[in-house]
Design a protein around this motif. Sequence first.
Motif, mmCIF file in Angstrom:
data_model
loop_
_atom_site.group_PDB
_atom_site.id
_atom_site.type_symbol
_atom_site.label_atom_id
_atom_site.label_comp_id
_atom_site.label_asym_id
_atom_site.label_seq_id
_atom_site.Cartn_x
_atom_site.Cartn_y
_atom_site.Cartn_z
ATOM 1 N N TYR A 1 0.738 -1.435 0.149
ATOM 2 C CA TYR A 1 0.065 -0.030 -0.156
ATOM 3 C C TYR A 1 0.837 1.003 0.170
ATOM 4 N N THR A 2 0.349 2.283 -0.653
ATOM 5 C CA THR A 2 0.924 3.790 -0.680
ATOM 6 C C THR A 2 0.688 4.024 0.562
ATOM 7 N N SER B 1 3.962 11.284 -0.204
ATOM 8 C CA SER B 1 3.769 9.822 -0.350
ATOM 9 C C SER B 1 4.154 8.969 -1.153
ATOM 10 N N SER C 1 4.716 4.833 -2.681
ATOM 11 C CA SER C 1 4.334 4.079 -3.109
ATOM 12 C C SER C 1 4.291 2.938 -2.688
ATOM 13 N N GLY C 2 3.699 1.376 -3.080
ATOM 14 C CA GLY C 2 3.915 0.051 -2.376
ATOM 15 C C GLY C 2 5.332 0.281 -3.760
ATOM 16 N N THR D 1 7.913 8.254 -5.135
ATOM 17 C CA THR D 1 7.668 9.314 -4.091
ATOM 18 C C THR D 1 7.120 10.247 -4.823
#
Length: 116
Positions: free
Chosen positions: A32-33, A50, A52-53, A57
């Motif tokens: 998951y993010t 943020s 991500s998996g 970024t």
Amino acid sequence: QVQLVESGGGLVQPGGSLRLSCAASGSMFSRYTMAWHRQAPGKQREWVASISGGSGTIYADTVKGRFTISRDNAKNTVYLQMSSLEPGDAAVYYCRMIVSSIQTYWGQGTQVTVSS
């Protein structure tokens, strides 16, 4: 139920650095993010960064070049390295796990104070 626990907040002088951590429970963390948000007194909560998996970024313009988000999937932990801190960065910082567009989890927040 996912639990997110932030740590690492505190008092730092302008120009200083701080690293926040967010530890997540559960076995699906790597999928998951993860995101960091912040909320200063009297202001709305705002998104900061943020990851991500796949460790892609993105950053808010206000922190780009000063903050770095990273993750350690083996430790179920996401980090926010903050440098060149300014008084305007003072806020409660929240960790967020984005499972889907309608399912998200928040941590309880950690206070960052930037003051001389």
